[in-house]
Design a protein around this motif. Structure first.
Motif, mmCIF file in Angstrom:
data_model
loop_
_atom_site.group_PDB
_atom_site.id
_atom_site.type_symbol
_atom_site.label_atom_id
_atom_site.label_comp_id
_atom_site.label_asym_id
_atom_site.label_seq_id
_atom_site.Cartn_x
_atom_site.Cartn_y
_atom_site.Cartn_z
ATOM 1 N N SER A 35 1.200 -0.964 0.419
ATOM 2 C CA SER A 35 0.090 -0.166 0.307
ATOM 3 C C SER A 35 0.934 0.960 0.201
ATOM 4 O O SER A 35 0.426 2.492 -1.213
ATOM 5 C CB SER A 35 -0.834 -0.146 1.556
ATOM 6 N N ARG A 36 2.082 0.990 0.365
ATOM 7 C CA ARG A 36 2.787 2.218 1.093
ATOM 8 C C ARG A 36 3.501 2.697 -0.164
ATOM 9 O O ARG A 36 3.646 3.422 -0.955
ATOM 10 C CB ARG A 36 3.956 2.101 2.121
ATOM 11 N N GLU A 37 3.794 1.768 -1.318
ATOM 12 C CA GLU A 37 4.511 1.828 -2.559
ATOM 13 C C GLU A 37 3.368 2.049 -3.976
ATOM 14 O O GLU A 37 3.740 3.207 -4.424
ATOM 15 C CB GLU A 37 4.913 0.123 -2.734
ATOM 16 N N CYS A 108 -5.304 0.301 3.816
ATOM 17 C CA CYS A 108 -5.789 0.745 3.240
ATOM 18 C C CYS A 108 -5.314 2.666 3.074
ATOM 19 O O CYS A 108 -6.304 3.531 2.636
ATOM 20 C CB CYS A 108 -6.794 1.232 3.483
ATOM 21 N N THR A 109 -4.159 2.547 4.386
ATOM 22 C CA THR A 109 -3.963 3.466 4.542
ATOM 23 C C THR A 109 -2.496 4.668 3.404
ATOM 24 O O THR A 109 -2.392 5.466 3.462
ATOM 25 C CB THR A 109 -3.777 4.488 5.833
ATOM 26 N N GLY A 110 -1.371 3.251 3.335
ATOM 27 C CA GLY A 110 -0.711 3.649 2.511
ATOM 28 C C GLY A 110 0.574 4.310 3.300
ATOM 29 O O GLY A 110 1.414 5.292 3.486
ATOM 30 N N ILE A 111 0.171 4.078 5.040
ATOM 31 C CA ILE A 111 1.300 5.010 5.874
ATOM 32 C C ILE A 111 2.269 3.857 5.736
ATOM 33 O O ILE A 111 2.709 2.944 5.863
ATOM 34 C CB ILE A 111 0.839 4.644 7.053
ATOM 35 N N GLN A 112 3.697 4.370 6.424
ATOM 36 C CA GLN A 112 4.744 4.452 6.267
ATOM 37 C C GLN A 112 4.544 2.809 7.388
ATOM 38 O O GLN A 112 4.487 2.774 7.987
ATOM 39 C CB GLN A 112 6.124 5.079 6.130
ATOM 40 N N PRO A 113 5.097 1.927 6.637
ATOM 41 C CA PRO A 113 5.684 0.208 7.545
ATOM 42 C C PRO A 113 5.857 0.413 8.814
ATOM 43 O O PRO A 113 5.475 -0.072 10.014
ATOM 44 C CB PRO A 113 6.011 -0.184 6.774
ATOM 45 N N ASN A 307 -9.882 7.425 5.183
ATOM 46 C CA ASN A 307 -10.833 8.293 3.707
ATOM 47 C C ASN A 307 -9.141 9.410 3.159
ATOM 48 O O ASN A 307 -8.886 10.212 4.729
ATOM 49 C CB ASN A 307 -12.139 9.434 3.724
ATOM 50 N N PRO A 308 -8.328 9.027 2.442
ATOM 51 C CA PRO A 308 -9.433 8.395 0.973
ATOM 52 C C PRO A 308 -8.834 6.847 1.496
ATOM 53 O O PRO A 308 -8.027 6.535 1.820
ATOM 54 C CB PRO A 308 -8.581 9.014 -0.563
ATOM 55 N N CYS A 309 -9.410 5.858 0.888
ATOM 56 C CA CYS A 309 -8.973 4.902 1.204
ATOM 57 C C CYS A 309 -7.843 3.877 0.202
ATOM 58 O O CYS A 309 -8.643 4.139 -1.337
ATOM 59 C CB CYS A 309 -10.309 3.908 0.375
ATOM 60 N N VAL A 310 -7.209 3.922 0.262
ATOM 61 C CA VAL A 310 -5.644 2.950 -1.035
ATOM 62 C C VAL A 310 -6.613 1.547 -1.094
ATOM 63 O O VAL A 310 -7.221 0.965 -0.714
ATOM 64 C CB VAL A 310 -4.787 3.133 -0.416
ATOM 65 N N GLU A 315 -4.405 -0.870 -7.754
ATOM 66 C CA GLU A 315 -4.167 0.428 -7.725
ATOM 67 C C GLU A 315 -4.540 1.553 -7.893
ATOM 68 O O GLU A 315 -4.462 2.645 -8.746
ATOM 69 C CB GLU A 315 -3.055 0.312 -9.114
ATOM 70 N N ASP A 316 -4.896 2.262 -6.886
ATOM 71 C CA ASP A 316 -6.393 3.168 -6.580
ATOM 72 C C ASP A 316 -6.618 3.759 -5.368
ATOM 73 O O ASP A 316 -5.799 2.837 -4.902
ATOM 74 C CB ASP A 316 -7.404 2.570 -7.831
ATOM 75 N N ILE A 317 -6.380 4.363 -5.200
ATOM 76 C CA ILE A 317 -7.236 5.489 -4.167
ATOM 77 C C ILE A 317 -8.509 5.908 -4.413
ATOM 78 O O ILE A 317 -8.372 7.370 -4.939
ATOM 79 C CB ILE A 317 -6.428 6.180 -3.883
#
Length: 504
Positions: A35-37, A108-113, A307-310, A315-317
């Motif tokens: 997700s982060r990538e 679903c967030t894209g937060i850094q691991p 929100n937003p949802c990864v 490959e969408d958000i």
């Protein structure tokens, strides 16, 4: 082991209250990395993404330059720290953190691991941010959760092994370094319903235990009242198959094992007042609302409220409203209303226990009508506490303003809904405690009546109350007795001993 998908309310309680350590499943961690990538790919392409390269709230149209990512995310955290006291307890903050860590693992967030590891290490090494618990309107608990993010970057305050200090020092003592925020990290840290859900798990767990305790106290009061057991009949209750009613009726039948009440023609009356006759129906209503709420809350703590949802597989958000918790907010409102009915029934049972017309015992359960007033005044505190409960049970999820430049025009006040339910539960320990005091006094006054003997639960409640509170043979400071009864009930010894006896 946290996977993002199967956290239970009991596990939240164990982490929060019993300091169970947490681990992150490898599969969930890999999901978060993918997700982060995707977040970095979107940032490079300059795709407009809320909270990534665009601002938040009414500033959704502001462009965030790539060179400004770190500074912007730090500013986002600082600017959203607007909550006010009192502080949430350490156990409540730990509940918030394990809930949020679990939902972040869904990817679903894209937060850094690295931030996921920080959550884990802070929980396991007992670094607990100071979080003021008021200030969220429930559309994500941004104003409060920002204080957890603040501690993660080494600002604000935190507890280390229950000692409060600057967060930077707490992290240092635990051997941790502050995190450096990158794209979308700030929004992922502050925007969720983890305060409401974390505190909600603890409150719901306590309500679940409380209704069992209420059934035990009721069974003891029924014995002290010399009441009628016909409303507990299994077939009578099956004729009205509400699940909660039948569960409470079955439990009370078990609690009354060995009681004199099962003997024929033993009751004082053919029909008791409704506070006795309908107790399992009232308590059952609490159970039915708990059942609904538990189902909704389990969805909350095992799903994304971002929100937003990864959507990394696509490959969408996408922008969304997944932070809206109204489904289970209404559940807490319903539980509060149901508990108000339980409270009222307990208060009326206590009144009836002190009324000679119903019990055939002395007025106010005095052992000496000429010289001892006994429980003539104790009705006032439980009436006052019940009035508080009645007020707290009023729904508040519909009261909100349009905020953030009027783009956020719906809310639910979920943190307050949960917190007022927490207060209702605490008041009920006092109210049920006063009922237990009366039942113990009545039981002592009946000791010499033919055939009188207590059942399984009644004997336990009697012994636990009498362990701290002696028979009232002369007037004394009853505030002390009330507090002791509260402590006995809240301590959990009654449920533990009754359940052990039922298993043996």
């Amino acid at each position: 082991m946290l996977t993002g998908k199967d956290l239970t309310i009991e596990e939240v309680v164990k982490v929060a209250r019993d300091n169970f350590e947490v681990e992150i499943s490898e599969e969930a961690y890999e999901r978060a990395k993918k997700s982060r990538e995707l977040i970095f790919e979107l940032a490079k392409k300059n795709v407009p993404v809320y909270g990534l390269n665009r601002g938040v709230g009414a500033n959704k149209d502001r462009i965030i330059d790539e060179q400004f990512f770190h500074e912007y995310n730090v500013n986002l955290v600082r600017s959203h720290c607007v909550a006010v006291g009192p502080e949430a307890s350490i156990e409540e903050v730990r509940a918030m953190m394990v809930v949020r860590l679990n939902t972040l693992l869904l990817g679903c967030t894209g937060i850094q691991p690295e931030i996921l590891l920080m959550y884990k290490e802070m929980l396991n090494k007992h670094v607990t941010p100071v979080v003021p618990e008021r200030g969220s309107v429930g559309e994500a608990d941004i104003a409060c959760l920002s204080h957890i993010a603040l501690a993660m970057i080494g600002e604000g305050e935190a507890y280390f092994n229950k000692e409060k200090m600057p967060a930077s020092i707490a992290l240092e003592k635990a051997g941790l370094k502050p995190v450096k925020l990158g794209p979308k990290d700030g929004l992922a840290l502050v925007s969720s319903n983890a305060l409401s859900a974390g505190e909600g798990c603890l409150v719901l767990y306590d309500v679940d235990n409380l209704v069992d305790l209420a059934d035990m106290i009721y069974s003891f009061s029924l014995e002290a009242f010399r009441g009628n057991v016909s409303p507990l009949d299994e077939n009578v209750n099956k004729a009205r198959p509400f699940p909660g009613q039948n569960e409470s009726a079955a439990k009370v039948r078990n609690y009354l094992k060995g009681s004199y009440l099962w003997k024929p023609n033993i009751a004082n009356a053919l029909q008791d007042p409704l506070c006795f006759r309908c107790a399992v129906h009232i308590h059952g209503a609490v159970r039915d609302t708990i059942r609904f709420l538990k189902e909704m809350l389990l969805i909350q703590i095992n799903s994304s409220d971002d929100n937003p949802c990864v959507l990394f597989k696509q490959e969408d958000i996408k922008s969304c409203g997944n932070f809206e918790p109204i489904s289970w907010t209404i559940g807490f409102e319903a539980v509060g209303i149901a508990l108000s009915h339980l409270s009222k029934a307990s208060c009326y049972r206590t009144i009836k226990l002190s009324t000679e017309h119903f019990t055939k015992l002395a007025r106010f359960l005095t052992p000496d009508p000429e010289h001892v007033i006994a429980y003539g005044t104790i009705q006032k505190p439980f009436a006052a506490l019940d009035a508080e409960i009645r007020h707290l049970a009023n729904p508040v999820s519909m009261d909100f303003y349009a905020v953030a430049g009027e783009i956020e025009d719906h809310a639910n006040n979920t943190p307050y809904v949960v917190q007022k339910t927490r207060k209702i539960v605490d008041n009920l320990y006092y109210i049920l405690g006063i009922e237990a005091i009366h039942a113990a006094q009545a039981a002592d006054l009946r000791k010499n009546e033919p055939d009188f003997n207590l059942g399984l639960a009644g004997q336990v409640v009697y012994e636990e109350i009498r362990r701290r509170i002696p028979f009232l043979d002369k007037d004394r400071n009853l505030t002390v007795d009330i507090q002791k009864a509260y402590e006995v009930l809240k301590g959990g010894s009654i449920q533990k001993k009754v359940n052990e006896l039922l298993k043996s």
